[in-house]
Design an enzyme around this catalytic site. Structure first.
Site, PDB file in Angstrom:
ATOM      1  N   HIS A   1       0.823  -1.216   0.000  1.00  0.00           N
ATOM      2  CA  HIS A   1       0.000   0.000   0.000  1.00  0.00           C
ATOM      3  C   HIS A   1       0.858   1.267   0.000  1.00  0.00           C
ATOM      4  CE1 HIS A   1      -3.805  -2.011   0.553  1.00  0.00           C
ATOM      5  NE2 HIS A   1      -3.417  -2.593   1.671  1.00  0.00           N
ATOM      6  N   ASP A   2       1.593   1.479   1.090  1.00  0.00           N
ATOM      7  CA  ASP A   2       2.301   2.749   1.269  1.00  0.00           C
ATOM      8  C   ASP A   2       3.450   2.953   0.276  1.00  0.00           C
ATOM      9  OD1 ASP A   2       0.528   3.243   3.276  1.00  0.00           O
ATOM     10  OD2 ASP A   2       1.947   2.983   4.921  1.00  0.00           O
TER      11      ASP A   2
END
Length: 340
Positions: free
Chosen positions: A247-248
């Protein structure tokens, strides 16, 4: 004529250091074209204080004690604080043993740090924000011209065309502080990229990437292996897959490599009303042309597709390089910029 060195991208990372935030730290630390100028912590996965110590511990593991880590906002703007121990463990790092004999800055806030750096180096900094957006919102209150002082911002957050993960409508980073997200999305940045669940849930690490990372023996590689193992343990229960999406790191990758994404320029509003849809990210998808009403605020670049092969290859390359040699990989910005 002598070759001219390619300028490094000067990045400030704002994060609530849990598992995938840690992968972002490792990735950025490994990029030879990135000067990781500073890190700010924010409430979210863990408390802001815990997150700052997590970031400092990770950076120490990577030999990057030169990067200042500053404690940021300890709570959202207008709601009680919540944490995500179910996903990231009680300490945010899945109880992985790391050297926690570290120092973090508490004489300044993460929002103040960001504003000071932006004022001293106008047009040079870029922001990667992978937690709740409270620090960025506070920085905008301190310095309303911040969107013109930085080159751009990339946010991991939101779920514009897909369901949320905190609630059926809201993604976690936005749900942790909807008011802050609303301020950030309406600020009118030179460039604002939103890497939401729309694209990050397509970035599952595959056997090829997992094997490449498992083969690493560097400090960054070993830490990434442990983080991915802990993150995958959660997703094996929640999604039935023995892997994890990045995600990040995707937000960082799209800042550095915009060509890896597909985007729609949409004006994005955040649902602020108390109720089941609070924190939802709502895109105005109407075509705005001359003579018709303008959108409520400037559009941002909403990522709607990815070159997944390129993103995952880029991620592995950054992890492979991280922690392979001690010391700073970027160019110093000066003692006054770092608060030394």
């Amino acid at each position: 004529m002598p070759e001219t060195a390619t300028p490094r991208r000067r990045i400030v990372l704002d994060c609530d250091t849990g598992l995938d935030d840690t992968l972002t730290l490792i990735f950025l630390s490994g990029r030879p074209d990135v000067d990781l100028v500073a890190v700010g912590s924010v409430h979210g996965n863990v408390s802001a204080v815990q997150g700052a110590h997590n970031s400092a511990a990770v950076l120490k593991t990577l030999g990057r004690t030169d990067v200042p880590v500053t404690v940021g906002a300890r709570r959202p703007l207008a709601q009680p604080v919540q944490y995500s121990a179910r996903v990231h463990g009680s300490d945010g790092l899945g109880e992985i043993p790391v050297d926690r004999q570290v120092r973090v800055r508490t004489d300044n806030s993460a929002a103040e740090q960001l504003v000071q750096l932006a004022r001293r180096h106008p047009g040079e900094l870029e922001i990667v924000a992978v937690g709740p957006l409270t620090n960025i919102a506070l920085a905008l209150m301190i310095e309303p011209d911040l969107p013109n002082l930085v080159a751009g911002i990339s946010v991991m957050g939101g779920a514009v065309t897909v369901p949320g993960n905190n609630t059926p409508w809201a993604e976690s980073n936005i749900a942790h502080d909807p008011e802050a997200a609303s301020l950030v999305f309406s600020a009118g940045w030179r460039r604002c990229v939103l890497a939401g669940l729309d694209v990050t849930l397509t970035t599952w690490l595959r056997p090829t990437e997992l094997a490449a990372i498992d083969a690493l023996t560097t400090p960054g590689g070993r830490l990434a292996q442990q983080i991915i193992e802990r993150f995958s343990a959660y997703f094996s229960v929640a999604y039935g897959r023995q892997s994890c999406p990045i995600h990040d790191p995707t937000a960082a990758i799209l800042l550095l490599h915009p060509e890896y994404g597909e985007y729609r320029r949409w004006s994005v509003q955040v649902e602020l009303a108390r109720g089941i849809t609070r924190g939802a990210t709502l895109a105005d998808r109407r075509p705005f042309v001359a003579g018709k009403p303008e959108p409520p605020h400037p559009p941002i670049e909403v990522a709607t597709g990815l070159d997944v092969d390129a993103v995952l290859e880029c991620f592995v390359a950054g992890i492979r390089a991280a922690g392979s040699a001690p010391g700073r990989q970027g160019q110093p910005m000066g003692k006054e910029a770092r608060g030394d």
